[in-house]
Design an enzyme around this catalytic site. Structure first.
Site, PDB file in Angstrom:
ATOM      1  N   ARG A 134       0.366   6.512   7.743  1.00 19.94           N
ATOM      2  CA  ARG A 134       0.479   6.527   6.222  1.00 19.94           C
ATOM      3  C   ARG A 134       0.126   7.963   5.518  1.00 19.94           C
ATOM      4  NH1 ARG A 134       1.550   1.366   3.972  1.00 19.94           N
ATOM      5  NH2 ARG A 134       0.589  -0.265   5.177  1.00 19.94           N
ATOM      6  N   LYS A 149      17.240   3.706   1.097  1.00 22.24           N
ATOM      7  CA  LYS A 149      18.125   3.577   2.478  1.00 22.24           C
ATOM      8  C   LYS A 149      19.282   2.715   1.801  1.00 22.24           C
ATOM      9  CE  LYS A 149      14.813   2.466   5.861  1.00 22.24           C
ATOM     10  NZ  LYS A 149      14.385   2.186   7.044  1.00 22.24           N
ATOM     11  N   LYS A 153       0.867  -1.212  -0.050  1.00 24.89           N
ATOM     12  CA  LYS A 153      -0.035  -0.164   0.011  1.00 24.89           C
ATOM     13  C   LYS A 153       0.943   1.228   0.055  1.00 24.89           C
ATOM     14  CE  LYS A 153      -2.992  -2.332   3.276  1.00 24.89           C
ATOM     15  NZ  LYS A 153      -3.555  -2.548   4.665  1.00 24.89           N
ATOM     16  N   GLY A 154       2.244   1.056   0.335  1.00 25.78           N
ATOM     17  CA  GLY A 154       2.898   2.202   0.507  1.00 25.78           C
ATOM     18  C   GLY A 154       3.333   3.359  -0.450  1.00 25.78           C
ATOM     19  N   ASP A 178       4.014   3.227   6.644  1.00 25.09           N
ATOM     20  CA  ASP A 178       3.334   3.183   7.961  1.00 25.09           C
ATOM     21  C   ASP A 178       4.227   2.265   8.912  1.00 25.09           C
ATOM     22  OD1 ASP A 178       3.920   0.497   6.383  1.00 25.09           O
ATOM     23  OD2 ASP A 178       2.332  -0.346   8.168  1.00 25.09           O
ATOM     24  N   GLU A 207       7.544   2.239  -6.099  1.00 25.78           N
ATOM     25  CA  GLU A 207       7.763   2.013  -4.939  1.00 25.78           C
ATOM     26  C   GLU A 207       8.126   2.951  -3.838  1.00 25.78           C
ATOM     27  OE1 GLU A 207       6.901   0.064  -2.651  1.00 25.78           O
ATOM     28  OE2 GLU A 207       8.282  -1.664  -2.294  1.00 25.78           O
ATOM     29  N   ASP A 208       7.529   2.857  -2.756  1.00 25.91           N
ATOM     30  CA  ASP A 208       7.719   3.852  -1.721  1.00 25.91           C
ATOM     31  C   ASP A 208       9.190   3.906  -1.355  1.00 25.91           C
ATOM     32  OD1 ASP A 208       7.719   1.323  -0.272  1.00 25.91           O
ATOM     33  OD2 ASP A 208       6.100   1.970   1.135  1.00 25.91           O
ATOM     34  N   PHE A 235      14.050   4.541  10.511  1.00 25.82           N
ATOM     35  CA  PHE A 235      12.670   4.178  10.081  1.00 25.82           C
ATOM     36  C   PHE A 235      11.879   5.351   9.866  1.00 25.82           C
ATOM     37  CE2 PHE A 235       8.583   2.107  10.429  1.00 25.82           C
ATOM     38  CZ  PHE A 235       8.796   1.278   9.781  1.00 25.82           C
ATOM     39  N   VAL A 236      11.383   5.567   8.981  1.00 23.56           N
ATOM     40  CA  VAL A 236      10.518   6.648   8.388  1.00 23.56           C
ATOM     41  C   VAL A 236       9.088   6.156   8.193  1.00 23.56           C
ATOM     42  CG1 VAL A 236      12.195   8.023   7.609  1.00 23.56           C
ATOM     43  CG2 VAL A 236      11.227   6.467   5.929  1.00 23.56           C
ATOM     44  N   ASP A 246      14.972  -0.858   0.787  1.00 23.07           N
ATOM     45  CA  ASP A 246      15.389  -1.101   2.069  1.00 23.07           C
ATOM     46  C   ASP A 246      16.442  -1.979   1.884  1.00 23.07           C
ATOM     47  OD1 ASP A 246      15.765  -0.764   4.968  1.00 23.07           O
ATOM     48  OD2 ASP A 246      14.293  -2.448   5.257  1.00 23.07           O
TER      49      ASP A 246
END
Ligand code: IMP
Ligand code: MG
Length: 173
Positions: A161, A127, A39-40, A155, A95-96, A148-149, A99
């Site tokens: 969100r 990142k 969902k990001g 989320d 994509e959000d 962590f964001v 990582d």
């Protein structure tokens, strides 16, 4: 938990306009599919799609979160697949955040098996310090440190969100 603004709404929107213009220039012809990873990436997709000044089709994929386990096995499960065929199309995965790289490393390889003309990645955040699997993203909004964001689609346990800024989430001391 406390929130510290890292990237403002204004910075996000300005950067998305730049990336949208770049994508418009990079794809002068052909069928362009924007594949939003739920969902990001939903807010990023909505803003990026409107910053692209050419026809673009939209579809969605949902992928299992290995969230709590944080395994590096490379196992990625498709929860919702695409409705459309990618044959002959230019595919842009939206994509959000990148990582470990496990999700996008897997997804890029998977979508390449579907005979698209090209597959590229647009990620709002990266990142790089966290990378386990290689990911070559053509478009990255912001490189961020290993924190962590949340916000703008990202989320923590489904919360935050709908924040307009990207914020660092830290447990209270
Ligand atoms: P990767 O496979 O480790 O690159 O995982 C990427 C996914 O992990 C993203 O799509 C996010 O859902 C999640 N993720 C990674 N870092 C963060 C973060 O800092 N905040 C929120 N979600 C994150
Ligand atoms: Mg995600």
């Amino acid at each position: 938990m406390s929130l510290r603004p890292l990237i403002s709404e204004e910075q996000i929107q300005a950067r998305i306009l730049e990336i949208g213009a770049q994508i418009t220039a990079d794809y002068p012809e052909g069928t362009l599919y924007l594949i939003c990873i739920l969902k990001g990436a939903c807010f990023f997709l909505a803003d990026l799609a409107r910053a692209i000044q050419r026809d673009a089709f939209i579809d969605f994929m949902a992928i299992s979160s290995y969230g709590k386990e944080r395994t590096s096995s490379g196992e990625v499960k498709i929860i919702k697949d695409l409705d459309i065929s990618l044959a002959g199309a230019d595919v842009l995965i939206v994509e959000d955040i990148i990582d470990s790289g496990i999700t996008l490393n897997y997804l890029t390889a998977l979508l390449k098996t579907r005979n698209p003309r090209s597959v590229r990645i647009a990620a709002l955040l990266d990142k790089p310090d966290r990378r386990i699997r290689p990911v070559d993203a053509a478009y990255v909004g912001f490189h961020i440190p290993d924190e962590f964001v949340v916000g703008y689609g990202l989320d923590f346990a489904e919360k935050y969100r709908n924040l307009r800024d990207v914020c660092v989430l830290t447990p209270d001391a």
